[in-house]
Scaffold this motif. Structure first.
Motif: not given
Lengths: 352, 352, 352
Positions: C189-198
């Protein structure tokens, strides 16, 4: 089958005493307020801050008076001025109870005067328009007169009746918001150190700043008010017209001038009355609007020493600074730079 | 490291039956409504007045149906049509429960058809998209198909599946708002004296008024819907393109035409269904939009005699009046002035 | 009689340690949010959806951080920068408690540094500005310095005091919203699969999309913030100036770049700090803005493993794509296409 679109009323369709219940009651919201702020940039703390407003006795931040006026005015257009040639004047306008976000305003007009022009092609229609909230309380009550086309030049002229309209609103008609108490008024937060006491009759104030008008802005404003006058929106028709351009709703200039007037009249947070108004010249996108004011008169408010009233002429000019207060030429004709001559009365705190 | 921006889906990325949960659930507010009013100038009393809406059984003023549609449509763009060449059509669109300010709408799409084009460079993707409120209730459900680029021309073609979509929404699918009761409907306040009974199948209505499109307006609209299609915003890319101009979101023209249609269809306050829609020609800033409608069919609503439904073709044209109802040439090709051919079904009160 | 308009402060009017309580406290509403969305098109789910925000511990959808910043900044203009020649820099900016629709923000500044320029005609004023909500809680606290004209070149120079401002905000100063709990964070729902770790330190991200600036848009934005700087609005003055055009408020470009940055930084939903910022070149209507980012640093948040912080350089460029990450030439001078170099720190969920 008769076409179902609205042809508007022509001069011969109006009858003295006729009541016009206008379409589209309008719930005014904080969204409308945000657009109004974005379109004109008003900075009066009373309208901008619910906290500030509550500190002086409002229930919430009241809706800007001219936003209320435009909402009401817009509703009259399909019935009163769809076939108008010119908006000729205003008189006897009074603002009533404050409007708050969530209130719904409905408008009813009454035909109070009719006068056919000698050319037999047009006539002047005088209407009294009253906006009321969902409790039936008056929020604004004003008169205007417009020149309207006849559809059928052979239609007989009505009996002429020109109403007796005041040249200035009597202070006895002013509606001071119930509960207003200026003991908590913070003039630093309000942005002006100048009180009623500090203004002199005859004093002129240059509001300094200029704002350039854009097509997208005046169109959005005029649609927000649900004002349907074609001249503001349709470039194809404008190409056939006298100016070749879309005309800007006169009220757009009025609101812009009022917002500019904050710079010199920052404590005049409430309009009590509209005495008169002339749209001296048409405004177009690309014009840069400047404004100046003149204090015409000052009034005490009976029974109160925390607030007073000032009658102010607010003048909008285009494409030149207003520091020399342009108005009329020697023959009494409006300077070609003058867009608006707006005679109104404002409420302003007295020095504590 | 793979780039973290969203490349969008290409034709070969879609799989039949695939579910796409779209990003950015959206709380719709009275601020969105104010912008919608400013952008198009709709005058339907039901959407403009909480009081009027409550009088006929709504909880509050419902959000304009097309605003809901655009909010939902916009969310599908990053997943469905970021690499689209053309938006080809709509079918089977139904509006569900009313949306009120404060509701949050989320959108999920399902891939219901795929057909690679013979050139091997593009394909047609059919999706069913459903918007739901925070209670999971459907607010709009529609199908559209778009032509999408392949990223890798050598990617194998999927099995062709073309869904069976209705050419017109079955009246049994209409969702009449629960609690709707038109006994309190005030057609003077609504602004139209014309009821369901007064329209004839085949009747055409010129909506008369024209509105000129501005870049700032369509950009603000399209961003409000969080529709990210590049063609609407980026003049640098447009300079390299076929038109040299930013393209206006087709939904912007749809909403403008619907607002213009008030002048002739003022009581058709609710859209029940979207049967079909074609963006016949691209619209650009500077175009002046006019509109006309044709009543294609009329339906009773089972169990009700206070409201009926009408299937209406709404046509938007540019830079010319619509009084002669332009649509197609003799060869069946859309007139070059036609922007939109929108086949929808509206709810309208029956004469009491 | 002394003119009642506000002349603004000149360099010689500022005193070290002086407190400036700025006018026009501002209730921020969902209407302001709608305009902000329409002007820039942000897509962060936290700010767009009350439901999404509540699922991660906010009371409601918080107001976009930069909207809060602009509201506070705008209020400082009449007192701090009405006679400014240039906005020179920002440092030590921290965002405090979330602002919700209905909150009222007031702003107070303190003069923290003064340095007259050797030409004797201008000087640099350093101010610390703090916005607080109606409960007195800090919502944003930042420093900026501006070059301001002297009114009287013969006014004596004040003692020079240049404050010691941090080049980067210490992570110990970050304010993490109370109650924030990312266990319910839905990255689809947020629209991104990318986290801090990435994200890797040194990683650069092209945000791909371009948006063309319009006069009506930046004027509406700047008035919404009640920012009164004349250069943004007055074409008559602009015609006499160096550029012949109205200058776009630097914050307008900042917000546009931040909205574009969603495409690559979609989970960075909260700005924690403004470390520094340069408006490298003036922006004008007609420019098309692109953006890119560089991850400068990454920080853990003490006591939390659900979120981390990233220091990001966000660069806005005009009239060209940002895929090659333009910034400075070999001599260290900003590329002529660069509009903004914005060094800020964002909060972003860690991979669960």
């Amino acid at each position: 089958m008769k076409s179902k679109n609205n042809p508007g009323n022509y001069f011969e369709d109006f009858v003295l005493g006729q009541e016009l219940r206008h379409a589209t009651p309008r719930t005014i919201t904080s969204g409308d307020v945000a657009l109004y702020t974005a379109l004109y940039g008003p900075r009066f703390a009373v309208q901008a801050s619910a906290e500030f407003a509550r500190n002086i006795g409002f229930h919430d931040a009241p809706i800007d008076d001219l936003l209320v006026f435009h909402m009401v005015f817009g509703k009259t257009v399909p019935d009163v001025s769809l076939n108008a040639v010119a908006n000729l004047g205003y008189a006897g306008g009074v603002f009533g109870v404050p409007v708050y976000a969530g209130d719904t305003v409905s408008t009813v007009s009454r035909v109070i005067g009719l006068k056919e022009n000698s050319n037999g092609k047009t006539g002047v229609v005088y209407v009294n328009s009253v906006g009321r909230n969902q409790h039936g309380e008056m929020v604004v009550d004003y008169n205007r007169w417009v020149m309207v086309n006849k559809h059928n030049p052979d239609a007989p002229a009505p009996e002429t009746f020109v109403p007796d309209l005041p040249s200035v609103v009597d202070p006895a008609s002013f509606k001071i918001p119930v509960g207003l108490d200026l003991s908590g008024y913070d003039c630093t937060l309000a942005g002006s150190a100048h009180f009623w006491d500090d203004y002199a009759i005859g004093e002129k104030i240059d509001h300094v700043d200029g704002m350039t008008l854009e097509e997208a802005e005046h169109q959005m404003a005029t649609r927000l008010y649900q004002n349907t006058a074609k001249v503001h929106f349709d470039q194809v028709s404008a190409n056939q017209g006298r100016f070749g351009k879309r005309l800007i709703y006169g009220g757009h200039v009025m609101s812009l001038a009022r917002a500019l007037a904050f710079n010199g009249l920052g404590n005049a947070f409430r309009i009590l009355a509209i005495n008169a108004g002339s749209h001296a010249n048409p405004a177009f996108a690309g014009n840069t609007v400047f404004a100046w004011s003149e204090v015409i008169d000052k009034f005490d408010i009976p029974g109160r020493n925390d607030v007073g009233a000032m009658r102010v002429r607010l003048v909008a000019v285009r494409d030149r600074a207003a520091a020399d207060f342009p108005l009329r030429d020697d023959a009494g004709k409006y300077d070609s730079a003058v867009l608006l001559d707006f005679d109104h009365t404002v409420l302003i705190p007295k020095r504590p």
